[in-house]
Structure formats: structure tokens, C-alpha cells
Design a protein around this motif. Structure first.
Motif, PDB file in Angstrom:
ATOM      1  N   MET A  82      14.103  -7.448  12.451  1.00 48.49           N
ATOM      2  CA  MET A  82      14.487  -7.493  11.276  1.00 48.49           C
ATOM      3  C   MET A  82      15.204  -8.898  10.454  1.00 48.49           C
ATOM      4  O   MET A  82      14.861  -9.209   9.592  1.00 48.49           O
ATOM      5  CB  MET A  82      15.332  -6.337  10.780  1.00 48.49           C
ATOM      6  N   SER A  92      18.693  -1.099  13.929  1.00 50.40           N
ATOM      7  CA  SER A  92      19.686  -2.079  14.465  1.00 50.40           C
ATOM      8  C   SER A  92      19.915  -3.299  14.023  1.00 50.40           C
ATOM      9  O   SER A  92      18.885  -3.887  14.412  1.00 50.40           O
ATOM     10  CB  SER A  92      19.935  -1.715  15.972  1.00 50.40           C
ATOM     11  N   ASP A 109       0.782  -1.330   0.037  1.00 50.09           N
ATOM     12  CA  ASP A 109       0.133   0.058  -0.021  1.00 50.09           C
ATOM     13  C   ASP A 109       1.002   1.262   0.017  1.00 50.09           C
ATOM     14  O   ASP A 109       0.263   2.152   0.024  1.00 50.09           O
ATOM     15  CB  ASP A 109      -0.886  -0.028   1.214  1.00 50.09           C
TER      16      ASP A 109
HETATM   17  C1  LIG Z   1      10.059   0.420  18.965  1.00 54.53           C
HETATM   18  C2  LIG Z   1      10.583  -0.565  18.220  1.00 54.53           C
HETATM   19  C3  LIG Z   1      12.067  -0.626  17.934  1.00 54.53           C
HETATM   20  C4  LIG Z   1      12.365  -1.405  16.825  1.00 54.53           C
HETATM   21  N1  LIG Z   1      13.670  -1.529  16.758  1.00 54.53           N
HETATM   22  C5  LIG Z   1      14.110  -2.471  15.948  1.00 54.53           C
HETATM   23  C6  LIG Z   1      15.695  -2.595  15.905  1.00 54.53           C
HETATM   24  O1  LIG Z   1      16.561  -1.894  16.248  1.00 54.53           O
HETATM   25  N2  LIG Z   1      16.111  -3.716  14.960  1.00 54.53           N
HETATM   26  C7  LIG Z   1      15.184  -4.651  14.484  1.00 54.53           C
HETATM   27  O2  LIG Z   1      15.866  -5.704  13.654  1.00 54.53           O
HETATM   28  N3  LIG Z   1      13.901  -4.702  14.681  1.00 54.53           N
HETATM   29  C8  LIG Z   1      13.292  -3.783  15.359  1.00 54.53           C
HETATM   30  N4  LIG Z   1      12.014  -3.503  15.550  1.00 54.53           N
HETATM   31  C9  LIG Z   1      11.224  -4.417  14.628  1.00 54.53           C
HETATM   32  C10 LIG Z   1      11.189  -4.333  13.339  1.00 54.53           C
HETATM   33  O3  LIG Z   1      10.733  -2.765  13.056  1.00 54.53           O
HETATM   34  C11 LIG Z   1      10.130  -5.149  12.512  1.00 54.53           C
HETATM   35  O4  LIG Z   1      10.408  -6.430  13.037  1.00 54.53           O
HETATM   36  C12 LIG Z   1      10.363  -5.060  10.957  1.00 54.53           C
HETATM   37  O5  LIG Z   1       9.896  -3.705  10.567  1.00 54.53           O
HETATM   38  C13 LIG Z   1       9.334  -6.132  10.356  1.00 54.53           C
HETATM   39  O6  LIG Z   1       9.300  -6.396   9.178  1.00 54.53           O
HETATM   40  P1  LIG Z   1       7.941  -6.648   8.406  1.00 54.53           P
HETATM   41  O7  LIG Z   1       8.352  -6.693   6.859  1.00 54.53           O
HETATM   42  O8  LIG Z   1       7.385  -7.847   9.074  1.00 54.53           O
HETATM   43  O9  LIG Z   1       6.868  -5.446   8.502  1.00 54.53           O
HETATM   44  P2  LIG Z   1       6.950  -4.103   8.291  1.00 54.53           P
HETATM   45  O10 LIG Z   1       8.206  -3.451   8.103  1.00 54.53           O
HETATM   46  O11 LIG Z   1       5.744  -3.329   8.987  1.00 54.53           O
HETATM   47  O12 LIG Z   1       6.296  -4.085   6.668  1.00 54.53           O
HETATM   48  C14 LIG Z   1       4.917  -4.306   6.222  1.00 54.53           C
HETATM   49  C15 LIG Z   1       4.318  -3.737   5.001  1.00 54.53           C
HETATM   50  O13 LIG Z   1       3.112  -4.105   4.512  1.00 54.53           O
HETATM   51  C16 LIG Z   1       2.532  -3.101   4.223  1.00 54.53           C
HETATM   52  N5  LIG Z   1       1.113  -3.171   4.346  1.00 54.53           N
HETATM   53  C17 LIG Z   1       0.345  -3.436   5.352  1.00 54.53           C
HETATM   54  N6  LIG Z   1      -0.939  -3.739   5.096  1.00 54.53           N
HETATM   55  C18 LIG Z   1      -1.055  -3.890   3.994  1.00 54.53           C
HETATM   56  C19 LIG Z   1      -2.395  -4.392   3.004  1.00 54.53           C
HETATM   57  N7  LIG Z   1      -3.340  -4.504   3.684  1.00 54.53           N
HETATM   58  N8  LIG Z   1      -1.947  -4.312   1.785  1.00 54.53           N
HETATM   59  C20 LIG Z   1      -0.814  -3.920   1.204  1.00 54.53           C
HETATM   60  N9  LIG Z   1       0.031  -3.723   1.985  1.00 54.53           N
HETATM   61  C21 LIG Z   1      -0.011  -3.687   3.035  1.00 54.53           C
HETATM   62  C22 LIG Z   1       3.088  -1.878   5.172  1.00 54.53           C
HETATM   63  O14 LIG Z   1       2.767  -0.588   4.320  1.00 54.53           O
HETATM   64  C23 LIG Z   1       4.474  -2.139   5.025  1.00 54.53           C
HETATM   65  O15 LIG Z   1       5.240  -1.790   3.834  1.00 54.53           O
HETATM   66  C24 LIG Z   1      11.411  -2.553  16.535  1.00 54.53           C
HETATM   67  C25 LIG Z   1      10.095  -2.477  16.676  1.00 54.53           C
HETATM   68  C26 LIG Z   1       9.903  -1.671  17.735  1.00 54.53           C
HETATM   69  C27 LIG Z   1       8.443  -1.582  17.681  1.00 54.53           C
END
Ligand SMILES: Cc1cc2nc3c(=O)[nH]c(=O)nc-3n(C[C@H](O)[C@H](O)[C@H](O)COP(=O)(O)OP(=O)(O)OC[C@H]3O[C@@H](n4cnc5c(N)ncnc54)[C@H](O)[C@@H]3O)c2cc1C
Length: 414
Positions: free
Chosen positions: A304, A47, A36
Motif C-alpha cells: 500500500m 497492514s 470499473d
Molecule cells: C496476499 C496479499 C496480502 C497483502 N497484504 C498487504 C498488507 O498487509 N499491506 C500492504 O500494504 N499491502 C498488502 N498487499 C498488497 C496490496 O494489496 C497492494 O499493493 C495494493 O492493493 C495495490 O494498490 P493498487 O492501487 O496498485 O491496486 P488495486 O488496489 O488492485 O486497485 C486497482 C483498481 O483498478 C481497477 N481496475 C482494474 N482494471 C481496470 C480497468 N480496465 N478499467 C477500470 N478500472 C480497472 C480495479 O477495480 C481496482 O479498483 C497484499 C497483497 C497480497 C497478494
């Protein structure tokens, strides 16, 4: 052997979704990726741990990542104004794991994962995808979303993957409950310049605060500073996210000293912080990956890597979703158990007692024990041995005598 799954629809092109798309394209699977485009400019997850590097190599993007990321040699923990433990990933020398990691500016890092998927020929739909519930715990794309991918000719993909992060699209649609951890925190973070104290360059610093904890993550041209605390405690620092972040920095002796000449470069972003794992991670024709499946507390930065590792495992186990889900659950559980040692103060008590023993009985044995312990913790924090029974057993055994000299509760993170 050819997979029975030929077409995959991935919803969400964050790190988990984009990585999975690339790895499946490499295997010859036909991938449609829905996103999206709602990713903000400032995102947590900066990190990274060493275990992520082999996945970047598999994707063929490590050089590109190195060009935008800050080299990360290790991580330090300050658990009182004059007590600090330093871990270096050099401890991993001789293992199959790299002796470094990266600190990533998320938008640029996410972009390079997206670009790699595009180079490999993934088909993209730039829209918010919707799914609907069908009989027997099945899911399908709603007609409107399916029509946005005309190359599917109206046929549902063989497998749908939820990579929507904390949106948890499938869990919400199917009303799948989650196991939720005890912490209900809020995090405020922003980018700064003018902070001091980073040594060696790139070293991440995690600090214990009077009411929570904080991170300092050096990026190439700035420092990411975040504080994590209970929602009720945050209120005392002011009404706005800016007042709260700046107030906590001014209130903490270490942060205040390091940030005396700071200048904030960005707005302050708020995140809720909790731990959550879906009770079910897969079903007929669908599966979850990354944060959509579960997210672990960020203190040790596994998020990550878990997102990329879930993509890697899923690409390997496309025809055995129960095995994939089992493996992911094991990883998440191991990380949650490991992180608990930091929250409840046992890890710091072990260090304090270790330092006391070293001072009282200086010599080769005490130094060797210290070195051994440091190496084991660094390997677990790097993602190399986080699931190791030996590592968890060692922590359990060592925490008992440590508690005799230092009360872990005194060093716990509120
Ligand atoms: C306070 C905090 C600090 C953090 N610090 C760290 C850190 O230092 N190091 C680390 O490794 N991790 C850290 N994390 C965790 C890390 O940010 C996540 O684990 C990581 O971003 C997960 O990636 P993902 O691809 O699963 O989800 P996301 O990065 O959230 O990606 C989800 C994607 O799906 C899209 N999307 C959602 N719904 C829909 C839909 N219905 N249709 C189409 N697209 C959609 C979104 O726009 C987005 O692009 C932290 C988390 C928090 C809360």
C-alpha cells in the motif's frame, strides 16, 4: 514551471490511482479517472507501515483514516512456538517518521481516498477502460472508452497511467515481460473475532508456519487472519479455501491456541501471491503505478505504501518519467532484498544468536547492540530507511556471525 502534461487519464481508482488523482488535481492538472467498480468487500492490504502516514497528511486525510483504522504500534514475528521478536515503531522517535502506522479496513480506507479525489474535482468514468496499442510503443484509449469522457472532446489525454493493480492493463496490451520472483504461493484470509494474543493493542503478528507464514492484523472490531503457503502444500489441508484456512489455524500450535474461541465473520478469500516487476514502467505517453508496475511480497506490508509512494513520486516527476521509474525500481528492489532476509531465516538467526549472546554475556554492551539492531530493523520495516546502504550492509555483515551459532536454514520460511 508549468508541466507540459495538462491532461491525465488514470485507469484504476485503487489506492495508487485515487492518490495520484488527488495529488495531480492539487497541482492543477486535469484528471479523468476510470474505474470499473469491481473492488470486492474483502481486500488484502490491511497492514500499513509508518511511511504511509506522511502521504495521508499530504492528501489531508489522516484524521479520516484514523477514524476508521486501528492504530498500529508495531509488528511482532513468531519464528518458533516459544520465540518471538517484537518491533515497535517508537524506535523511530527522533526521526522525521511517525512512530505509528495504521491497520486499514480496505473498503473504508479506499473510499476515503476516492472521496478526497472527488472533493478535489477529479472527473470520473465508472466503467472498465480499454486501451489499444499504436505504433512506436504508444497506447491510446479505445474510441468507446474515450467517448465515455465527453469533456475530453475526443482528444486523448497527454498521459495515460496504468493503476489497474494486478490486472496490469498496459503490460498485457503491450506484451511487456516481467521479472518474476521465486515464490509461487497462495493466500487464504478472512476476518474473525474471539482470537487472543494481541499485545499491545493493534500490534500485527507475523508467524512462521511449518509450511509458510501467517498474518494476524487487528482491525477496530475484528482480526484479519491470513495464511500464505506453497500451492502444493495448501492442498493437504482440504479441498475448499475454508477447510484450508481453518485447517492451517488448527494445525499451528500458536494460531490454534490464540484462536481456540474464534468465530469467522466473513467468507474466506483466496489470493495468489507472487512477486513481479514489469521490465518497462513507462513509454511514450504512458506510465504504470502501484501494483501495475510491480508488487513486492506482502510479508512486510510494503504494497500500500509503494502504491501511494508511486503516486507521490509520479506527481512530482510528471515531466521526467525515466527518473520516476528508476526511483520506483530502486524502492522495489530494496524491499525485495530486505524481505529475503525473513524468508531465508537470516533475520531470525541474527535474533537467536543475539539472544544467546545477551544471556551469556549480560551487560550494557550486549543490550546496546540489541537496541541498535532493533532500531535499524524497525526503521527499515517502517519504510524510513529501506533503501539505506548502511542498513543492507549491516544486515549482510551481521548475518555471517549469526549463522555461526544458528543455522538460518532451520528458521527459513518454506
Ligand atoms: C496476499 C496479499 C496480502 C497483502 N497484504 C498487504 C498488507 O498487509 N499491506 C500492504 O500494504 N499491502 C498488502 N498487499 C498488497 C496490496 O494489496 C497492494 O499493493 C495494493 O492493493 C495495490 O494498490 P493498487 O492501487 O496498485 O491496486 P488495486 O488496489 O488492485 O486497485 C486497482 C483498481 O483498478 C481497477 N481496475 C482494474 N482494471 C481496470 C480497468 N480496465 N478499467 C477500470 N478500472 C480497472 C480495479 O477495480 C481496482 O479498483 C497484499 C497483497 C497480497 C497478494
Amino acid at each position: 514551471m508549468r508541466n507540459s502534461i495538462q491532461t491525465v487519464g488514470i485507469i484504476g481508482s485503487g489506492p495508487a490511482g485515487a492518490t495520484l488523482a488527488s495529488l495531480l488535481m492539487m497541482k492543477g492538472v486535469d484528471v479523468t479517472l476510470f474505474d470499473d467498480g469491481r473492488r470486492p468487500d474483502l481486500i488484502v492490504g490491511e497492514s500499513l507501515i509508518p511511511a504511509i502516514v506522511p502521504v495521508l497528511r499530504k492528501l489531508g486525510v489522516e484524521e479520516r483514516a484514523a477514524a476508521v483504522c486501528q492504530h498500529k504500534p508495531g509488528v511482532s514475528f513468531t519464528f518458533s512456538p516459544d520465540e518471538q521478536v517484537d518491533f515497535t515503531f517508537q524506535s523511530l522517535a527522533g526521526s522525521s517518521m511517525p512512530t505509528y502506522a495504521y491497520n486499514a479496513p480496505r473498503p473504508a480506507f479506499d473510499r476515503l481516498l476516492d472521496e478526497r479525489a472527488d472533493e478535489l474535482g477529479v472527473k470520473r468514468v465508472r466503467a472498465r477502460a480499454k486501451v489499444e496499442r499504436k505504433d512506436g510503443g504508444r497506447l491510446q484509449l479505445v474510441e468507446e472508452t474515450l467517448a465515455q469522457a465527453p469533456w475530453l472532446h475526443g482528444r486523448q489525454p497527454d498521459l495515460l497511467v496504468d493503476s489497474t493493480g494486478r490486472n496490469r492493463l498496459f503490460a498485457r496490451t503491450l506484451e511487456i515481460p516481467a521479472d518474476v520472483g521465486p515464490r509461487k504461493d497462495v493466500a487464504y484470509f478472512a476476518h474473525y473475532e474471539g482470537f487472543t494474543g494481541e499485545s499491545p493493542r493493534g500490534q500485527v503478528i507475523i508467524g512462521r508456519l511449518a509450511n509458510g507464514w501467517c498474518w494476524r492484523i487487528p482491525l477496530r472490531d475484528r482480526l484479519s487472519v491470513g495464511v500464505v503457503m506453497n500451492k502444493d502444500d495448501a492442498v493437504q489441508f482440504g479441498a475448499s479455501p475454508e477447510e484450508r484456512l481453518e485447517g492451517v489455524i488448527d494445525h499451528d500450535p500458536i494460531l490454534a491456541a490464540a484462536g481456540r474461541n474464534r468465530r469467522r465473520l466473513t467468507e474466506v478469500v483466496t489470493y495468489t501471491n507472487y512477486q513481479l516487476v514489469s521490465r518497462r514502467g513507462h513509454g511514450p505517453g504512458w506510465v504504470m503505478s502501484g501494483d501495475a508496475l510491480g508488487f513486492v511480497d506482502p510479508m512486510l506490508s510494503p504494497g500500500m505504501w509503494l502504491a501511494l509512494r508511486s503516486a507521490e513520486l509520479l506527481a512530482e516527476r510528471l515531466d521526467d518519467l525515466p527518473a520516476y521509474a528508476r526511483e520506483m525500481r530502486k524502492l522495489i528492489k530494496a524491499w525485495m532484498g530486505f524481505i529475503e532476509y525473513f524468508y531465508d531465516g537470516r533475520i531470525f538467526a541474527m535474533y537467536k544468536t543475539g539472544m544467546f549472546v545477551e544471556q551469556k554475556f549480560p551487560g550494557k554492551i550486549a543490550a546496546a547492540m540489541h537496541d541498535f539492531f532493533n532500531r535499524k530493523i524497525a526503521c527499515m520495516a517502517a519504510g524510513a530507511t529501506t533503501t539505506s546502504r548502511f542498513g543492507h550492509g549491516m544486515l549482510q555483515i551481521m548475518s555471517r556471525p549469526a549463522a555461526w551459532k544458528t543455522d538460518p536454514a532451520m528458521l527459513a520460511i518454506r
